[in-house]
Design a protein around this motif. Structure first.
Motif, PDB file in Angstrom:
ATOM      1  N   ARG A   1       0.839  -1.208   0.000  1.00 19.45           N
ATOM      2  CA  ARG A   1       0.000   0.000   0.000  1.00 19.45           C
ATOM      3  C   ARG A   1       0.874   1.258   0.000  1.00 19.45           C
ATOM      4  O   ARG A   1       0.522   2.258  -0.620  1.00 19.45           O
ATOM      5  CB  ARG A   1      -0.907   0.009   1.234  1.00 19.45           C
ATOM      6  CG  ARG A   1      -2.199  -0.755   1.078  1.00 19.45           C
ATOM      7  CD  ARG A   1      -3.107  -0.215  -0.038  1.00 19.45           C
ATOM      8  NE  ARG A   1      -3.346   1.205   0.155  1.00 19.45           N
ATOM      9  CZ  ARG A   1      -3.136   2.128  -0.785  1.00 19.45           C
ATOM     10  NH1 ARG A   1      -2.666   1.795  -1.983  1.00 19.45           N
ATOM     11  NH2 ARG A   1      -3.387   3.393  -0.535  1.00 19.45           N
ATOM     12  N   GLU A   2       2.021   1.198   0.681  1.00 22.00           N
ATOM     13  CA  GLU A   2       2.907   2.360   0.715  1.00 22.00           C
ATOM     14  C   GLU A   2       3.569   2.607  -0.635  1.00 22.00           C
ATOM     15  O   GLU A   2       4.148   3.666  -0.860  1.00 22.00           O
ATOM     16  CB  GLU A   2       3.960   2.171   1.815  1.00 22.00           C
ATOM     17  CG  GLU A   2       3.362   2.292   3.224  1.00 22.00           C
ATOM     18  CD  GLU A   2       4.358   1.973   4.327  1.00 22.00           C
ATOM     19  OE1 GLU A   2       5.422   1.383   4.025  1.00 22.00           O
ATOM     20  OE2 GLU A   2       4.067   2.316   5.492  1.00 22.00           O
ATOM     21  N   MET A   3       3.456   1.631  -1.539  1.00 20.96           N
ATOM     22  CA  MET A   3       3.927   1.805  -2.912  1.00 20.96           C
ATOM     23  C   MET A   3       2.803   2.363  -3.791  1.00 20.96           C
ATOM     24  O   MET A   3       2.932   2.449  -5.003  1.00 20.96           O
ATOM     25  CB  MET A   3       4.412   0.455  -3.458  1.00 20.96           C
ATOM     26  CG  MET A   3       5.612  -0.109  -2.714  1.00 20.96           C
ATOM     27  SD  MET A   3       5.879  -1.886  -3.028  1.00 20.96           S
ATOM     28  CE  MET A   3       6.451  -1.828  -4.723  1.00 20.96           C
ATOM     29  N   ASP A   4       1.669   2.719  -3.157  1.00 20.02           N
ATOM     30  CA  ASP A   4       0.500   3.287  -3.834  1.00 20.02           C
ATOM     31  C   ASP A   4      -0.157   2.282  -4.785  1.00 20.02           C
ATOM     32  O   ASP A   4      -0.665   2.646  -5.843  1.00 20.02           O
ATOM     33  CB  ASP A   4       0.870   4.564  -4.590  1.00 20.02           C
ATOM     34  CG  ASP A   4      -0.348   5.461  -4.805  1.00 20.02           C
ATOM     35  OD1 ASP A   4      -1.284   5.386  -3.982  1.00 20.02           O
ATOM     36  OD2 ASP A   4      -0.367   6.219  -5.788  1.00 20.02           O
ATOM     37  N   VAL A   5      -0.129   1.007  -4.374  1.00 17.76           N
ATOM     38  CA  VAL A   5      -0.800  -0.045  -5.138  1.00 17.76           C
ATOM     39  C   VAL A   5      -2.113  -0.393  -4.439  1.00 17.76           C
ATOM     40  O   VAL A   5      -2.149  -0.555  -3.216  1.00 17.76           O
ATOM     41  CB  VAL A   5       0.097  -1.303  -5.231  1.00 17.76           C
ATOM     42  CG1 VAL A   5      -0.646  -2.453  -5.912  1.00 17.76           C
ATOM     43  CG2 VAL A   5       1.380  -0.980  -5.981  1.00 17.76           C
ATOM     44  N   GLN A   6      -3.197  -0.471  -5.199  1.00 18.62           N
ATOM     45  CA  GLN A   6      -4.487  -0.857  -4.650  1.00 18.62           C
ATOM     46  C   GLN A   6      -4.494  -2.369  -4.436  1.00 18.62           C
ATOM     47  O   GLN A   6      -4.004  -3.126  -5.269  1.00 18.62           O
ATOM     48  CB  GLN A   6      -5.612  -0.451  -5.597  1.00 18.62           C
ATOM     49  CG  GLN A   6      -5.731   1.046  -5.803  1.00 18.62           C
ATOM     50  CD  GLN A   6      -6.756   1.415  -6.859  1.00 18.62           C
ATOM     51  OE1 GLN A   6      -7.655   0.650  -7.174  1.00 18.62           O
ATOM     52  NE2 GLN A   6      -6.616   2.603  -7.423  1.00 18.62           N
ATOM     53  N   VAL A   7      -5.071  -2.795  -3.290  1.00 13.98           N
ATOM     54  CA  VAL A   7      -4.999  -4.211  -2.909  1.00 13.98           C
ATOM     55  C   VAL A   7      -6.371  -4.757  -2.543  1.00 13.98           C
ATOM     56  O   VAL A   7      -7.046  -4.247  -1.644  1.00 13.98           O
ATOM     57  CB  VAL A   7      -4.045  -4.418  -1.707  1.00 13.98           C
ATOM     58  CG1 VAL A   7      -3.933  -5.916  -1.376  1.00 13.98           C
ATOM     59  CG2 VAL A   7      -2.670  -3.831  -1.987  1.00 13.98           C
ATOM     60  N   GLY A   8      -6.762  -5.819  -3.241  1.00 15.02           N
ATOM     61  CA  GLY A   8      -7.909  -6.628  -2.862  1.00 15.02           C
ATOM     62  C   GLY A   8      -7.383  -7.953  -2.344  1.00 15.02           C
ATOM     63  O   GLY A   8      -6.327  -8.419  -2.778  1.00 15.02           O
ATOM     64  N   ILE A   9      -8.092  -8.573  -1.410  1.00 16.31           N
ATOM     65  CA  ILE A   9      -7.648  -9.838  -0.823  1.00 16.31           C
ATOM     66  C   ILE A   9      -8.811 -10.821  -0.764  1.00 16.31           C
ATOM     67  O   ILE A   9      -9.924 -10.453  -0.381  1.00 16.31           O
ATOM     68  CB  ILE A   9      -7.088  -9.636   0.604  1.00 16.31           C
ATOM     69  CG1 ILE A   9      -5.894  -8.680   0.598  1.00 16.31           C
ATOM     70  CG2 ILE A   9      -6.689 -10.970   1.228  1.00 16.31           C
ATOM     71  CD1 ILE A   9      -5.381  -8.323   1.993  1.00 16.31           C
ATOM     72  N   VAL A  10      -8.544 -12.052  -1.128  1.00 16.38           N
ATOM     73  CA  VAL A  10      -9.469 -13.159  -0.882  1.00 16.38           C
ATOM     74  C   VAL A  10      -8.715 -14.180  -0.050  1.00 16.38           C
ATOM     75  O   VAL A  10      -7.576 -14.525  -0.370  1.00 16.38           O
ATOM     76  CB  VAL A  10      -9.969 -13.803  -2.193  1.00 16.38           C
ATOM     77  CG1 VAL A  10     -10.706 -15.113  -1.904  1.00 16.38           C
ATOM     78  CG2 VAL A  10     -10.894 -12.848  -2.942  1.00 16.38           C
ATOM     79  N   ILE A  11      -9.336 -14.638   1.023  1.00 14.49           N
ATOM     80  CA  ILE A  11      -8.677 -15.600   1.905  1.00 14.49           C
ATOM     81  C   ILE A  11      -9.551 -16.832   2.080  1.00 14.49           C
ATOM     82  O   ILE A  11     -10.783 -16.728   2.125  1.00 14.49           O
ATOM     83  CB  ILE A  11      -8.339 -14.956   3.278  1.00 14.49           C
ATOM     84  CG1 ILE A  11      -7.472 -15.897   4.116  1.00 14.49           C
ATOM     85  CG2 ILE A  11      -9.585 -14.534   4.028  1.00 14.49           C
ATOM     86  CD1 ILE A  11      -6.806 -15.217   5.300  1.00 14.49           C
ATOM     87  N   GLY A  12      -8.926 -17.994   2.160  1.00 12.25           N
ATOM     88  CA  GLY A  12      -9.647 -19.241   2.347  1.00 12.25           C
ATOM     89  C   GLY A  12      -9.969 -19.487   3.812  1.00 12.25           C
ATOM     90  O   GLY A  12      -9.842 -18.599   4.647  1.00 12.25           O
ATOM     91  N   ALA A  13     -10.378 -20.716   4.106  1.00 10.60           N
ATOM     92  CA  ALA A  13     -10.770 -21.045   5.482  1.00 10.60           C
ATOM     93  C   ALA A  13     -10.206 -22.388   5.931  1.00 10.60           C
ATOM     94  O   ALA A  13     -10.705 -22.984   6.882  1.00 10.60           O
ATOM     95  CB  ALA A  13     -12.290 -21.052   5.612  1.00 10.60           C
ATOM     96  N   GLY A  14      -9.142 -22.863   5.260  1.00  8.72           N
ATOM     97  CA  GLY A  14      -8.596 -24.176   5.565  1.00  8.72           C
ATOM     98  C   GLY A  14      -8.080 -24.326   6.988  1.00  8.72           C
ATOM     99  O   GLY A  14      -7.955 -25.442   7.488  1.00  8.72           O
TER     100      GLY A  14
END
Length: 238
Positions: free
Chosen positions: A42-55
């Motif tokens: 984020r400090e590199m000014d990149v937009q971030v979306g995240i998907v996380i599993g549940a294992g």
């Protein structure tokens, strides 16, 4: 400072990324480690979306072995992804990263409902968006959810963060002579049944020309190097 290669990424994490030494549950130190890596991006000014599993909390396969209906087992897994999303959100906010959780299954008391345009607006405002609840439908993995959401928000790349430094022709932990691939096509992955993502996710990425990068989450430099376009991990593309 050089400009990052990607403006918007989708980061796919397995639930095990949050697990403690036993491989289950939610470990606060692990959550903070992930938050630190995301903050650097984020400090590199990149937009971030995240998907996380549940294992780390629940595996549908275990439910099936118990005789459970698959749809029920899958819905339980989707709820587990929201729990992980909330834990990761807490770690990110404590690290000073503004974060929103959106869920494909409505639970307004704890998360926003998934609305594509709202998610895009959050990203444009510099917030990290964690997409919980999978696709909202049983029979689809969180890999497919990551590919779907990445396509919907217009991500430049889907980064699958794992415990290994790329894709191999066999399990590198079991076979020390396993060959690592630097680059693969989508068809290579599908035809050779390589353990990158499930076939539905890979096919969706192929149809939408969305590159997939597989790298080691726990290599402290891997993620930032990838964002800058340096050779790291295994790239799957056309």
């Amino acid at each position: 400072m050089a400009k990052p290669k990607y403006d918007l990424i989708m980061l796919k994490l397995g639930g095990e990324a949050l697990a403690g030494p036993e491989g289950t549950g939610i470990s606060a130190p692990r959550a903070f480690d992930i938050a630190k890596r995301v903050k650097e991006i984020r400090e590199m000014d990149v937009q971030v979306g995240i998907v996380i599993g549940a294992g780390n909390l629940w595996r549908g396969k275990e439910g099936l072995e118990m005789g459970m209906d698959q749809a029920t087992a899958d819905y339980m897994g989707m709820l587990g992804t929201v729990m992980n999303a909330l834990a990761l959100m807490d770690a990110l906010e404590k690290a000073g990263v503004e974060t929103r959780v959106q869920s494909a299954i409505e639970m307004r008391a704890v998360a926003e409902p998934y609305i594509r345009r709202r998610a895009i607006r959050h990203l444009e405002k510099g917030r990290v968006v964690i997409f919980g609840g999978g696709t909202g439908n049983p029979y689809f993995s969180t890999d497919t959810a990551a590919a779907l959401r990445a396509t919907e928000i217009g991500a430049d790349i889907l980064i699958k963060a794992t415990k290994v430094d790329g894709v191999y022709d066999s399990d590198p932990n079991a076979n020390h002579g396993a060959k690592k691939y630097d680059r693969l096509t989508y068809l290579d992955v599908l035809q050779q049944r390589l353990a990158v993502m499930d076939s539905t996710a890979v096919s969706l990425c192929m149809e939408n020309k969305l590159p997939i990068l597989v790298l080691n989450l726990w290599d402290e430099q891997a993620l930032t190097k990838a964002i800058m376009g340096e050779e790291v991990g295994t790239l799957v593309s056309n």
